[in-house]
Design an enzyme around this catalytic site. Structure first.
Site, PDB file in Angstrom:
ATOM      1  N   LYS A   9     -20.025-109.091 -40.720  1.00 11.33           N
ATOM      2  CA  LYS A   9     -19.727-108.576 -42.053  1.00 11.33           C
ATOM      3  C   LYS A   9     -20.206-109.525 -43.153  1.00 11.33           C
ATOM      4  O   LYS A   9     -19.802-109.394 -44.305  1.00 11.33           O
ATOM      5  CB  LYS A   9     -18.220-108.310 -42.180  1.00 11.33           C
ATOM      6  CG  LYS A   9     -17.728-107.245 -41.200  1.00 11.33           C
ATOM      7  CD  LYS A   9     -16.260-106.933 -41.423  1.00 11.33           C
ATOM      8  CE  LYS A   9     -15.784-105.866 -40.448  1.00 11.33           C
ATOM      9  NZ  LYS A   9     -14.375-105.484 -40.699  1.00 11.33           N
ATOM     10  N   ARG A  41      -3.209-103.884 -41.080  1.00  9.86           N
ATOM     11  CA  ARG A  41      -4.041-102.720 -41.356  1.00  9.86           C
ATOM     12  C   ARG A  41      -3.409-101.486 -40.749  1.00  9.86           C
ATOM     13  O   ARG A  41      -2.833-101.547 -39.663  1.00  9.86           O
ATOM     14  CB  ARG A  41      -5.453-102.932 -40.781  1.00  9.86           C
ATOM     15  CG  ARG A  41      -6.225-104.061 -41.449  1.00  9.86           C
ATOM     16  CD  ARG A  41      -7.651-104.084 -40.909  1.00  9.86           C
ATOM     17  NE  ARG A  41      -8.440-105.118 -41.568  1.00  9.86           N
ATOM     18  CZ  ARG A  41      -8.686-106.316 -41.050  1.00  9.86           C
ATOM     19  NH1 ARG A  41      -8.192-106.618 -39.870  1.00  9.86           N
ATOM     20  NH2 ARG A  41      -9.421-107.186 -41.693  1.00  9.86           N
TER      21      ARG A  41
END
Length: 273
Positions: free
Chosen positions: A51, A259
């Site tokens: 990422k 999350r």
């Protein structure tokens, strides 16, 4: 947080816009880099590592950035946007200009400039990259199994095990393999096959901004379980459930670092939250 395929596509677009171009102006609107000037250098390439985005220049410097939750890059040529959406001026963090292209980093994070030879200081901790030349199913499987009692959901998001997998693909991957997100890694049948599928999912979506796991690229039909809490499972009709996934010792339910996990309790039997 953008998934690895979105980061890969961003880097690919930046490479197409900037590679081979001489930087004529740079502007870093960050206190630690406010006086930095990269003009006069040629952009050699822009690549993704998990990422992270790495822009390499002719004098072997690397500009590192991370999109985190809200970062993005845009590029325009002669006033015509090549990719990316417009942002308020106060979101601007980095400006890179060549004779033809202006690239802008909006709310990009962890912006650093290091010698290219020292990129490992920033990304050396990452596991094999799902969309990179170092992708290796055996290495990734071994890293996951090094903590056999860990829950598979958080283990998949740990970029030290495999780089590029985010929450959307975690949820979709576990549904497609029929695995509870709370199952211990050691109980997961055929981890290598799961890694092969993870690679296939990101490869299938890396050339488009859309993320589709069902094969149907229409609004509301692109995913199996992700962001479909309380809606019927597309396979069995059982209501999809949603919970904040967390690990013992790593925060509480509701912790902002957790999350949201989506899963079908019928299609993914096993331990729950």
């Amino acid at each position: 947080m953008p998934e690895g395929d979105t980061v890969w596509l961003t880097a690919h677009k930046l490479h197409g816009a900037l590679a081979g171009g001489l930087l004529t102006r740079t502007d870093f609107r960050l206190p630690e880099l406010a006086t930095t000037d990269l003009s006069g250098r040629t952009v050699i390439e822009v690549v993704a590592r998990g990422k992270h985005i790495l822009l390499r220049t002719s004098d072997e410097l690397t500009l590192h950035s991370h999109l985190m939750m809200d970062g993005s890059w845009t590029a325009s040529r002669n006033g015509k946007r090549l990719f990316g959406q417009s942002h308020p001026a106060h979101h601007l963090r980095v400006v890179l200009e060549t004779a033809e292209v202006t690239a802008q980093g909006h709310r990009v994070h962890d912006v650093r400039i290091v010698p290219t030879a020292r990129e490992s200081d920033l990304v050396g901790h990452l596991g094999p990259d799902l969309l990179g030349p170092d992708w290796d199913v055996a290495v990734t499987t071994s890293r996951l199994l090094s903590t056999p009692d860990r829950m598979i959901g958080p283990a998949l998001l740990d970029q030290r095990n495999l780089a590029g997998l985010g929450n959307l693909y975690k949820c979709e991957l576990l549904f497609l393999r029929g695995v509870s997100p709370w199952a211990p890694v050691s109980s997961v049948a055929d981890l290598p096959a799961m890694m092969v599928l993870a690679h296939r999912l990101l490869r299938a979506n890396r050339d488009t901004w859309a993320q589709v796991t069902t094969g149907v690229n229409r609004p509301g039909q692109q995913t199996w379980v992700y962001e479909r809490g309380s809606k019927p499972c597309r396979r069995c009709g059982t209501p999809i459930r949603r919970a904040d996934q967390h690990e013992p010792g790593h925060g509480r339910l509701g912790d902002p670092r957790a999350r949201s996990t989506y899963w079908c309790p019928h299609c993914q039997p096993g331990p729950g939250p």
